[in-house]
Design a protein around this motif. Structure first.
Motif, PDB file in Angstrom:
ATOM      1  N   CYS A  85     -25.348 -79.601  44.760  1.00  0.00           N
ATOM      2  CA  CYS A  85     -25.631 -80.855  45.454  1.00  0.00           C
ATOM      3  C   CYS A  85     -24.790 -80.994  46.720  1.00  0.00           C
ATOM      4  CB  CYS A  85     -25.381 -82.040  44.521  1.00  0.00           C
ATOM      5  SG  CYS A  85     -26.624 -82.235  43.231  1.00  0.00           S
ATOM      6  N   ILE A  86     -23.539 -80.531  46.667  1.00  0.00           N
ATOM      7  CA  ILE A  86     -22.690 -80.584  47.853  1.00  0.00           C
ATOM      8  C   ILE A  86     -23.184 -79.596  48.903  1.00  0.00           C
ATOM      9  CG2 ILE A  86     -20.373 -80.138  48.728  1.00  0.00           C
ATOM     10  CD1 ILE A  86     -19.282 -81.249  46.085  1.00  0.00           C
ATOM     11  N   ASP A  87     -23.535 -78.387  48.469  1.00  0.00           N
ATOM     12  CA  ASP A  87     -24.021 -77.367  49.408  1.00  0.00           C
ATOM     13  C   ASP A  87     -25.319 -77.806  50.093  1.00  0.00           C
ATOM     14  OD1 ASP A  87     -21.891 -75.786  48.767  1.00  0.00           O
ATOM     15  OD2 ASP A  87     -22.995 -74.504  47.366  1.00  0.00           O
ATOM     16  N   ALA A  88     -26.184 -78.518  49.345  1.00  0.00           N
ATOM     17  CA  ALA A  88     -27.469 -78.954  49.897  1.00  0.00           C
ATOM     18  C   ALA A  88     -27.383 -80.300  50.600  1.00  0.00           C
ATOM     19  CB  ALA A  88     -28.510 -79.028  48.780  1.00  0.00           C
ATOM     20  N   ASP A  89     -26.158 -80.850  50.704  1.00  0.00           N
ATOM     21  CA  ASP A  89     -25.937 -82.150  51.344  1.00  0.00           C
ATOM     22  C   ASP A  89     -26.610 -83.295  50.595  1.00  0.00           C
ATOM     23  OD1 ASP A  89     -24.312 -81.201  53.362  1.00  0.00           O
ATOM     24  OD2 ASP A  89     -25.978 -80.782  54.712  1.00  0.00           O
ATOM     25  N   LEU A  90     -26.884 -83.104  49.321  1.00  0.00           N
ATOM     26  CA  LEU A  90     -27.326 -84.232  48.502  1.00  0.00           C
ATOM     27  C   LEU A  90     -26.141 -85.135  48.197  1.00  0.00           C
ATOM     28  CD1 LEU A  90     -29.640 -82.392  45.928  1.00  0.00           C
ATOM     29  CD2 LEU A  90     -30.303 -83.550  48.034  1.00  0.00           C
ATOM     30  N   LEU A  91     -24.964 -84.529  48.114  1.00  0.00           N
ATOM     31  CA  LEU A  91     -23.712 -85.251  47.943  1.00  0.00           C
ATOM     32  C   LEU A  91     -22.772 -84.885  49.079  1.00  0.00           C
ATOM     33  CD1 LEU A  91     -22.843 -84.842  44.132  1.00  0.00           C
ATOM     34  CD2 LEU A  91     -23.565 -86.934  45.276  1.00  0.00           C
ATOM     35  N   LYS A  92     -21.937 -85.837  49.473  1.00  0.00           N
ATOM     36  CA  LYS A  92     -20.867 -85.549  50.422  1.00  0.00           C
ATOM     37  C   LYS A  92     -19.551 -86.003  49.807  1.00  0.00           C
ATOM     38  CE  LYS A  92     -21.422 -89.872  53.018  1.00  0.00           C
ATOM     39  NZ  LYS A  92     -21.653 -90.466  54.356  1.00  0.00           N
ATOM     40  N   VAL A  93     -18.477 -85.366  50.232  1.00  0.00           N
ATOM     41  CA  VAL A  93     -17.151 -85.690  49.716  1.00  0.00           C
ATOM     42  C   VAL A  93     -16.383 -86.446  50.786  1.00  0.00           C
ATOM     43  CG1 VAL A  93     -14.964 -84.764  48.871  1.00  0.00           C
ATOM     44  CG2 VAL A  93     -17.125 -83.666  48.226  1.00  0.00           C
TER      45      VAL A  93
END
Length: 492
Positions: A85-93
């Protein structure tokens, strides 16, 4: 904008989310609704998802769009899911928290990604609405579901209409002028493992020029705003001219027998009845047209509602003031604003136009009632003459309900008002007197229309010929509207 995962990655993500209980039914059981709550109801949903379970964490991230600590995310979600999800930009930190860049909305067996409602880029004109938007779900209820070869979803947004069309069509083309919408439609097709949807970017019908379709569906930017601020909502044309242009253009892209369906709004001005204004949309269209319309709204009330909707979305730009909207309607002579669903069917021969008020009781899927209405009208029009109609033997619809009101007259209840309504579908209703109620009762599927009218004429001491002239058009209308059913027609 999220990156496009591979089909394998998207399928794995969807399977995991389904297994977690993040489904339409699962969310309804926990929160009472699978539609993200408005801001004023958000605290309750936040409270109900407070415990750190897998489902609750997913809901706080992708349904309520709330930040969740990285510690909780990495504890509750498998590493492959978090990293994907982070790699696909579904999530950001951001610091010690994870924040969703997208909303994930389940509808039936599908999962739809779209822009998250709480993101600051909500002010952007290219914002992509979630699948839970009211017009999309409403349009879905009215969408015809008969098997066809090809469907065009014009202005697809996140792709919800195209997805459901895949259940009855082998080929679906989904178009949108908004590149972000096309990206989301493609992403959602991958999430739901659908390969029959072809997404094309472009303005209006340009991406499908030279093609024809069996069904064209559109939930266009129909809001009657004084400015063009949001791609999903507004357009550059004055008042309802954009939807009028779609109604005039779409028939050119229909196969014979094909249908165009559109949810839209239109105005009523002081110098012209709205039926006449709308009727010009359908002139020389070579289409039968069925307009299902809701009750009209006062322009100022309409402006207040629409501004309130947008003010909850565009957090980084100024929303047009109430005065601007009110002055816009006043300067254009708008007395009322109407809304509804328009169905146009391309057909050779003499075409008809039908306006029908939508009951406030309409809810859920009603596409079967639209299909039945078209079949009934076709059968009636195929009859050679009135004599052929008189020989039919309809019966009262099993969905018909009789409502009666009585006043106390001192020593008895006296009937004062009665109506017959349909308990399903379009939930149409007609007011009847006691004589008309008795007349309808005659239609049991064994008596012909001629026999029923003869019995009525005898009861009223009228000539049969005069009674036929008076009541046959009424019977025809009741068949067309579904109160009387012809056994010759195969119901959907």
């Amino acid at each position: 904008m999220p990156k496009q995962p591979s089909r394998e990655q998207a399928s794995r993500l969807k399977e995991f989310i389904d297994a977690s209980g993040y489904t339409e039914q699962g969310i309804k059981e926990l929160l009472g609704s699978a539609i993200p709550p408005p801001r004023q109801s958000r605290p309750k949903a936040t409270y109900l998802t407070r415990d750190d379970s897998l489902l609750n964490v997913l809901l706080r991230l992708f349904f309520l769009n709330e930040p969740v600590t990285l510690e909780v995310v990495r504890t509750m979600l498998p590493a492959w899911l978090t990293d994907s999800c982070i790699d696909a930009d579904l999530l950001k930190v951001e610091g010690e928290h994870a924040i969703a860049n997208v909303a994930l909305i389940p509808v039936a067996n599908y999962l739809f990604a779209s822009d998250a409602l709480t993101l600051s880029r909500m002010g952007a004109s290219d914002f992509v609405l979630p699948a839970s938007s009211a017009p999309a779900l409403y349009m879905l209820d009215f969408t015809l579901r008969r098997p066809v070869n090809s469907v065009l979803d014009l202005g697809t947004g996140c792709g919800i209409l195209a997805h459901f069309a895949s259940e009855f069509s082998g080929r679906i083309v989904a178009t949108d002028i908004n590149p972000r919408a096309c990206e989301y439609a493609e992403l959602n097709a991958r999430l739901n493992s659908l390969e029959s949807i072809e997404v094309r970017a472009g303005d209006l019908f340009e991406p499908v020029r030279g093609e024809r379709f069996d069904l064209i569906l559109t939930n266009p930017p129909f809001v009657l705003a004084p400015s063009n601020e949001f791609a999903f909502r507004d357009n550059d044309m004055v008042l309802d001219e954009f939807c009028g242009m779609l109604a005039r253009t779409a028939p050119n892209f229909l196969e014979e027998g094909g249908c165009f369906q559109m949810i839209c709004e239109w105005v009523e001005t002081g110098d012209e009845p709205w039926h006449e204004r709308l009727g010009r949309w359908f002139e020389n269209s070579n289409c039968d047209t069925w307009v299902l319309h809701a009750a009209p709204e006062d322009p100022e009330h309409y402006a207040q509602v629409r501004i309130a909707e947008a003010s909850g979305l565009a957090t980084d730009r100024e929303i047009a003031s109430f005065a601007e909207w009110a002055d816009y309607y006043r300067s254009n002579g708008v007395n009322a604003i109407h809304s509804g669903i328009i169905t146009m069917r391309r057909r050779k021969g003499t075409n008809w136009t039908r306006f029908q008020a939508l009951s406030e009781q309409v809810q859920g899927e009603v596409h079967g009632a639209i299909e039945d209405g078209l079949l009934a009208r076709d059968h009636l029009d195929s009859l050679a003459d009135d004599q052929a109609l008189l020989e039919l033997s309809p019966h009262v619809s099993p969905d018909a309900c009789l409502n009666q009101f009585h006043n106390w007259s001192g020593d008895r209840w006296t009937p004062t008002q009665a109506s017959v309504c349909l308990s399903r579908g379009l939930r149409d209703e007609i007011n009847l007197d006691q004589g008309a109620i008795e007349f309808i009762t005659q239609f049991d599927g064994t008596r012909t229309i001629a026999e029923c009218i003869r019995r009525l004429a005898e009861a009223l001491e009228e000539e049969v010929d005069e009674a036929t002239k008076k009541y046959l058009p009424i019977v025809r209308a009741m068949i067309e509207r579904g109160f009387l059913v012809l056994p010759e027609i195969v119901s959907t």
